[in-house]
Design a protein around this motif. Structure first.
Motif, PDB file in Angstrom:
ATOM      1  N   ASN A  42      20.483   2.490  -0.788  1.00  0.00           N
ATOM      2  CA  ASN A  42      20.595   3.824   0.183  1.00  0.00           C
ATOM      3  C   ASN A  42      21.098   3.051   1.393  1.00  0.00           C
ATOM      4  O   ASN A  42      20.373   2.017   1.677  1.00  0.00           O
ATOM      5  CB  ASN A  42      19.668   4.777   0.061  1.00  0.00           C
ATOM      6  N   GLU A  85      17.675   6.776  10.911  1.00  0.00           N
ATOM      7  CA  GLU A  85      16.284   7.083  11.223  1.00  0.00           C
ATOM      8  C   GLU A  85      16.164   7.466  12.706  1.00  0.00           C
ATOM      9  O   GLU A  85      16.720   6.643  13.774  1.00  0.00           O
ATOM     10  CB  GLU A  85      15.428   5.894  11.058  1.00  0.00           C
ATOM     11  N   GLU A 140      18.990   2.236   8.794  1.00  0.00           N
ATOM     12  CA  GLU A 140      18.110   1.892   7.742  1.00  0.00           C
ATOM     13  C   GLU A 140      18.756   1.904   6.658  1.00  0.00           C
ATOM     14  O   GLU A 140      19.552   2.378   6.406  1.00  0.00           O
ATOM     15  CB  GLU A 140      16.869   2.633   7.896  1.00  0.00           C
ATOM     16  N   GLY A 141      18.128   0.778   5.619  1.00  0.00           N
ATOM     17  CA  GLY A 141      18.684   0.830   4.334  1.00  0.00           C
ATOM     18  C   GLY A 141      17.737   0.169   3.293  1.00  0.00           C
ATOM     19  O   GLY A 141      16.702  -0.576   3.902  1.00  0.00           O
ATOM     20  N   GLY A 142      17.955   0.514   2.067  1.00  0.00           N
ATOM     21  CA  GLY A 142      16.947  -0.060   1.159  1.00  0.00           C
ATOM     22  C   GLY A 142      17.423   0.433  -0.253  1.00  0.00           C
ATOM     23  O   GLY A 142      18.461   0.463  -0.706  1.00  0.00           O
ATOM     24  N   GLN A 196      15.818   2.138  -4.120  1.00  0.00           N
ATOM     25  CA  GLN A 196      15.022   3.270  -4.766  1.00  0.00           C
ATOM     26  C   GLN A 196      15.058   3.029  -6.293  1.00  0.00           C
ATOM     27  O   GLN A 196      16.276   2.370  -6.749  1.00  0.00           O
ATOM     28  CB  GLN A 196      15.492   4.508  -4.378  1.00  0.00           C
ATOM     29  N   ASP A 235      10.796   3.986  -3.151  1.00  0.00           N
ATOM     30  CA  ASP A 235      11.828   3.268  -2.430  1.00  0.00           C
ATOM     31  C   ASP A 235      10.854   2.421  -1.350  1.00  0.00           C
ATOM     32  O   ASP A 235       9.987   2.488  -0.813  1.00  0.00           O
ATOM     33  CB  ASP A 235      12.758   4.154  -1.561  1.00  0.00           C
ATOM     34  N   GLN A 239      12.261   0.327   2.341  1.00  0.00           N
ATOM     35  CA  GLN A 239      13.338   0.459   3.430  1.00  0.00           C
ATOM     36  C   GLN A 239      13.108  -0.672   4.452  1.00  0.00           C
ATOM     37  O   GLN A 239      11.960  -1.019   4.913  1.00  0.00           O
ATOM     38  CB  GLN A 239      13.612   1.669   3.987  1.00  0.00           C
ATOM     39  N   SER A 253      14.316  -1.234   8.338  1.00  0.00           N
ATOM     40  CA  SER A 253      14.714  -0.155   9.558  1.00  0.00           C
ATOM     41  C   SER A 253      15.016  -0.990  10.674  1.00  0.00           C
ATOM     42  O   SER A 253      14.189  -2.027  11.150  1.00  0.00           O
ATOM     43  CB  SER A 253      13.690   0.785   9.699  1.00  0.00           C
ATOM     44  N   TRP A 278       9.754  -1.748   8.761  1.00  0.00           N
ATOM     45  CA  TRP A 278       9.996  -1.321   7.318  1.00  0.00           C
ATOM     46  C   TRP A 278       9.153  -0.232   7.042  1.00  0.00           C
ATOM     47  O   TRP A 278       8.219   0.372   7.729  1.00  0.00           O
ATOM     48  CB  TRP A 278       9.950  -2.561   6.297  1.00  0.00           C
ATOM     49  N   GLY A 284       8.157   2.427   3.365  1.00  0.00           N
ATOM     50  CA  GLY A 284       8.528   2.937   2.045  1.00  0.00           C
ATOM     51  C   GLY A 284       7.810   4.432   1.645  1.00  0.00           C
ATOM     52  O   GLY A 284       6.701   4.762   2.402  1.00  0.00           O
ATOM     53  N   ARG A 304      20.057  10.103   4.487  1.00  0.00           N
ATOM     54  CA  ARG A 304      20.502   8.945   4.019  1.00  0.00           C
ATOM     55  C   ARG A 304      21.394   9.177   2.704  1.00  0.00           C
ATOM     56  O   ARG A 304      21.563  10.247   2.263  1.00  0.00           O
ATOM     57  CB  ARG A 304      19.555   7.973   3.811  1.00  0.00           C
TER      58      ARG A 304
END
Length: 204
Positions: free
Chosen positions: A50, A54, A69-71, A73, A90, A92, A94, A109, A111, A197
């Motif tokens: 994703n 934020e 942000e991204g991460g 899941q 998830d 993330q 950030s 970061w 989650g 997101r």
């Protein structure tokens, strides 16, 4: 009267021909009414990526961290008819931060681990979600750096669309709050943030 008799005979002949054609089809092949749409299955495990934005605020401080942000899941769905129940976690990274001298607060970061409850309209899933949040809040001030990790909660909603039997895409809004019990240089601070997101999932 003659016209009605002829029309009736034609209709009877068409019905008989259709029945005979269906009887000649191999086993397992038949006619499906147009209204009987294929049912998309949301059941099973999935993993995805994703990317979003934020924006939030720090309690007891004027800074308002924001950024990309991204991460990743992953989760599991159970399905009963049109109702879908699941759990998702998830993690993330950030870039959300803000500077108001002499403070710079950032959220490197975070989650979440959440339950999901949804309603599936075939390959479109509408859902609500909520659960545990965790993450870090970092302060840079006067040459000093402090980082605290806190627990909190998260709640949100989203829409996910099945693109193929294995791939889906989603848009999701999430609000999370990390505890304001973290003490930085004599005061307590916490982070509350919103997140919008986009994501993709691969269903196994």
């Amino acid at each position: 009267m003659t016209k009605k008799i002829v029309l009736g005979a034609v209709a009877a002949a068409l019905m008989a021909a259709t029945s005979a054609h269906a009887a000649d089809l191999p086993a397992g092949i038949g006619y499906s009414a147009p209204s009987q749409a294929l049912v998309y299955s949301w059941m099973g495990p999935y993993l995805g990526l994703n990317l979003g934005y934020e924006w939030g605020s720090v309690s007891n401080n004027p800074t308002r961290p924001n950024g990309l942000e991204g991460g990743i899941q992953g989760g599991y769905n159970w399905q009963n008819g049109q109702y879908v129940f699941g759990v998702e976690t998830d993690l993330q990274l950030s870039g959300a931060d803000d500077v108001i001298a002499p403070w710079k607060f950032s959220n490197p970061w975070f989650g979440t681990t959440r339950a999901r409850i949804g309603y599936a309209a075939n390959n479109i899933l509408f859902y609500g979600t909520g659960g545990l949040a965790y993450g870090s809040l970092k302060l840079d001030s006067a040459g000093l750096t402090e980082t605290k990790t806190s627990l909190g909660w998260a709640i949100g909603a989203g829409v996910e669309m099945g693109l193929t039997p294995n791939w889906s895409a989603k848009v999701e809004y999430l609000y999370f709050s990390l505890s304001d019990r973290a003490r930085f240089i004599g005061t307590t601070n916490g982070l509350s943030a919103s997140l919008l997101r986009l994501g993709v999932n691969y269903h196994f």
